[in-house]
Each structure stands twice: as C-alpha cells, then as structure tokens.
Enzyme design. Structure first.
Site, PDB file in Angstrom:
ATOM      1  CG  ASP A 275       5.721   3.592   1.625  1.00 12.73           C
ATOM      2  OD1 ASP A 275       5.748   4.189   2.719  1.00 12.73           O
ATOM      3  OD2 ASP A 275       4.696   3.492   0.929  1.00 12.73           O
TER       4      ASP A 275
ATOM      5  CG  PHE B 130      -1.882   1.202   1.165  1.00 17.18           C
ATOM      6  CD1 PHE B 130      -2.904   1.240   0.223  1.00 17.18           C
ATOM      7  CD2 PHE B 130      -1.728   2.289   2.010  1.00 17.18           C
ATOM      8  CE1 PHE B 130      -3.768   2.333   0.133  1.00 17.18           C
ATOM      9  CE2 PHE B 130      -2.595   3.391   1.932  1.00 17.18           C
ATOM     10  CZ  PHE B 130      -3.613   3.408   0.989  1.00 17.18           C
TER      11      PHE B 130
ATOM     12  CE  LYS C 268      -0.155   5.317   7.833  1.00 11.45           C
ATOM     13  NZ  LYS C 268      -1.531   5.604   8.232  1.00 11.45           N
TER      14      LYS C 268
HETATM   15  C1  LIG Z   1       3.171   2.308   3.767  1.00 12.89           C
HETATM   16  C2  LIG Z   1       2.212   3.395   3.431  1.00 12.89           C
HETATM   17  N1  LIG Z   1       2.472   4.186   2.385  1.00 12.89           N
HETATM   18  C3  LIG Z   1       1.655   5.193   2.041  1.00 12.89           C
HETATM   19  C4  LIG Z   1       0.484   5.420   2.745  1.00 12.89           C
HETATM   20  C5  LIG Z   1      -0.433   6.542   2.337  1.00 12.89           C
HETATM   21  O1  LIG Z   1      -0.350   7.555   3.263  1.00 12.89           O
HETATM   22  P1  LIG Z   1      -1.446   8.749   3.280  1.00 12.89           P
HETATM   23  O2  LIG Z   1      -2.727   8.159   3.727  1.00 12.89           O
HETATM   24  O3  LIG Z   1      -0.868   9.730   4.248  1.00 12.89           O
HETATM   25  O4  LIG Z   1      -1.504   9.281   1.892  1.00 12.89           O
HETATM   26  C6  LIG Z   1       0.172   4.613   3.844  1.00 12.89           C
HETATM   27  C7  LIG Z   1      -1.064   4.818   4.604  1.00 12.89           C
HETATM   28  O5  LIG Z   1      -1.556   3.973   5.296  1.00 12.89           O
HETATM   29  C8  LIG Z   1       1.058   3.572   4.181  1.00 12.89           C
HETATM   30  O6  LIG Z   1       0.800   2.765   5.224  1.00 12.89           O
END
Ligand SMILES: Cc1ncc(COP(=O)(O)O)c(C=O)c1O
Length: 392
Positions: A220, A135, A249
């Site tokens: 990520d 994700f 986050k």
């Molecule tokens: C690993 C990872 N990358 C990207 C995102 C996307 O982040 P945002 O909701 O701040 O766009 C998330 C959100 O849960 C995530 O867990």
C-alpha cells in the site's frame, strides 16, 4: 468582532457531518507550499493535503494540463477508452519496471485497497494478513484490513478471515503466512501510525514468504508513492517487487485519483465485470497525474527530495525536545521526548506553519515535493522557536 474563519466554522458545523470535527481555519488560496485562510493569514503548508499536493498549490503545469483537458473532454464512462488513462497506465507500468503490469484506476486510497482485496478473492483464497497499526482506508473492506482498533470498533463486525500481525515482526509473519492466505498487505512505511519505518529486510522477507506460499503481496503505497520517499514507490530501497501496488494521494497531483497496479500473474485476475468505478481514471485526473509525473522527472525532483530529507533529519534531530526523526524523503515523523505534539501543532499554526500530530508524541510533516530550500529552513527555525518554549 467575528472573523471569517469563525463564520465559516459555524456554517460548517450546521451543514457538514461531524466526522472530522469542525476545522478551526478555512483555507481559501494556495501557491506552491503556501496557503492562506479566509482571514488572509498566510501559512507554510508542511502537510500538503496529507502527502497529496506533490506539486504544491496552483502549479502552472497542472493548471495548464487540467485546463486543456477539461476544455477538450472532461468525462467519459468506462464504456469508452480515452488517451489520458492509457498514457498514464503506460507511464505507471514504466515506473514499476514491469512490462506485465496492468492498472485499474479509481479515486482514492480506500478504493485502491478495495480493488486489491477483490483481486485477491479471485485467487480462490480468502484469508488476508495485515499489520497492527496499519491504515488502509475507511470503507468496510479497507477498514477490515486496517489494524487500528479505535477506527474499527464502532463498525464491528467487519470482514472475517483477517489476521493482524505486529509490523516489522518477521517471526509473526512466518507464522501467519501460509498456503490458505490470499494476500498480505503492508505499507512500506506506516504513515498514519506515525511514520513508522520497518527494518531493512522486512519487506524482502515478506516477499520471500509470500512467494513461497503463492500469496499475493500488496504494498500500500498510497502515502509513500509518487516520489514522496525520494523513490517512485516507497518500497524500492528494498529492491523487491510486490504483486500489487496501491496508489492514491500524490498520484493525481491534488485531484482525486487512485490506482491498483497488478504485476505478473495477478494482472490477469480481473475479467470484464469484476470491478469498476464511474469516475476512476477520469481524463482530467489522469491529465493532472501525467503533468505531475512529467514535472517531477524533468526537474529531477526526486533527487531534491532525498537531499531535503538529509537536511531536515540533521537539523531537527539537533532539537533538544526531539527524541528521533524517522521516515523517508519528505514523509517525516518527528518523535518528541514529551507528549506535547498537539500543543506544538497549535503553536506552529499560530506561527504560520501547518503540520499534524499522528499521536501525542509524533509530529508528521509531508510538504509538497517542490518545497523551496528557504521554506525548509523556515520550518526548521519556527519548529525550533516553538518547541523551545517547552524546554525545562
Ligand atoms: C497508506 C494509506 N492507505 C490508504 C489510505 C486511504 O486513502 P483515502 O483517504 O484516499 O481513501 C491512506 C490515507 O491516509 C493511507 O495513508
């Protein structure tokens, strides 16, 4: 009699779009790892804004830093610099251990990954390798590199030239990574997919393969960054350095802030005009981030996180309804023997504890990093009580 939560549910339903469904409770107040809903019910917050509120709610260090900053200077455009962004970028460089690193600030995880995607295009290549189950966000670019069919299918066609390989599969990685690939993006632990941890050595192999073929390696760390795993970044236990780290986050300590940190040669790919964001790296969000990092360092919170991981894993794995407990630091996936995760989440909430189910059989917990020992014990106890109702 209609209670306040119900009234707010109705107002939410008639004025907000249905992309989240309608939440059952409305939270109105928080302190540390505790929150209260509109009817005054108290909860132990074991989700922390989904791995975001690293210092919990209403932390004095954040209140004071944010208040001071908003009083002095709330927002500037990116036509001007401001000290908080510089200080935070310098701090993040220090945490990566790279004097070459350069930071781009944005507001969210999706934006951080969008920035990484655009950066990789400037290498002259277009192909991306990502992993199944991953994700990376909901914008079209970030969704294009997200390996979850259910989230993608209504929005096809997405960006072309993205190959998804099974997570933790070295053979598939060897086959997919070659000279035409611009970037490989991977979460050190797949958070949304149920806190799935790869074998030790997987990230190292990705590093070797990407270096061999001149491919950018992007970790990520949106969910696994900022101390969540007991390290500043979720890949550190492997002793590898990527070309790009994406963060969000926990970075802003609860305020919207994301970052794309490019290390080494990748740090010079962006030029004036390549990318931008009006709010990215605002003085207030950066002040909050600096105060969070300072607190975590001063109070040696990362060490605590590692100790709490041991306690949680040891105690929860004794539970007869639990198959395995996985994850790192205070990002933990509780894998149940039966597909009752959603029922358990409802029961936990009724017993004053918030967590979430990433699937029918996995419960995710990601409490604030400042959670007290007694609160950890309380979670273990309530989880034991609630799950015992399903024992046969
Ligand atoms: C690993 C990872 N990358 C990207 C995102 C996307 O982040 P945002 O909701 O701040 O766009 C998330 C959100 O849960 C995530 O867990």
């Amino acid at each position: 009699m209609t209670n306040k939560n119900q009234l707010l549910q109705e107002r939410w339903k008639s004025s907000l779009q249905n992309n989240y469904g309608t939440p059952e409770i409305s939270l109105v107040k928080g302190l540390g790892a505790q929150v209260w809903d509109a009817d005054g019910n108290e909860y132990l917050d074991f989700l922390g804004g989904i791995a975001t509120n690293i210092l919990g709610h209403a932390h004095p260090a954040l209140i004071s830093a944010v208040t001071k900053q908003v009083t002095e200077l709330g927002h500037v455009s990116n036509l001007y610099s401001h000290p908080r962004a510089i200080e935070l970028a310098e701090k993040l460089k220090e945490l990566t251990g790279s004097t070459e690193a350069k930071v781009f600030f944005c507001n969210s995880g999706a934006e951080a990954n969008e920035a990484a995607l655009k950066l990789s295009r400037l290498s002259g290549r277009k192909k991306v390798v990502s992993t199944l189950g991953s994700f990376h966000g909901r914008t079209i670019g970030a969704l294009s590199i997200t390996g979850q069919i259910a989230k993608r299918k209504a929005f096809l066609p997405l960006l072309k030239d993205v190959t998804f390989i099974p997570f933790n599969d070295v053979k598939a990685a060897k086959k997919a990574i070659g000279k035409k690939v611009a970037m490989v993006i991977v979460e050190p632990i797949q958070g949304e997919n149920g806190v799935v941890v790869p074998d030790l050595g997987y990230l190292k192999t990705l590093r070797e393969l990407t270096s061999k073929h001149g491919v950018l390696l992007v970790f990520d760390c949106v969910q696994t960054g900022m101390g969540r795993t007991g390290e500043w970044f979720g890949f550190e236990h492997e002793g590898v350095t990527p070309d790009v780290i994406t963060l969000a986050k926990g970075l802003g300590g609860g305020l919207p802030l994301g970052a794309m940190i490019a290390i080494g040669e990748a740090s010079s790919l962006f030029e004036p005009g390549s990318h931008g964001s009006t709010f990215g790296g605002s003085p207030v969000a950066c002040a909050s981030a600096l105060a969070s990092i300072e607190y975590l360092e001063d109070e040696k919170i990362l060490e605590r996180v590692k100790n709490l991981e041991l306690t949680l894993k040891l105690e929860i794995s004794k539970n007869p309804m639990v198959s395995t407990v996985r994850g790192s630091g205070l990002l933990i996936g509780i894998v149940l023997k039966e597909p009752i995760a959603k029922k358990i989440i409802t029961d936990l909430q009724q017993n004053g504890v918030l967590a979430n189910a990433t699937s029918d059989s996995v419960i995710r917990i990601a409490p604030p990093l400042i959670v007290a020992d007694s609160q950890v014990s309380h979670f273990i106890e309530v989880f034991r009580k609630v799950s015992s109702n399903y024992e046969r």
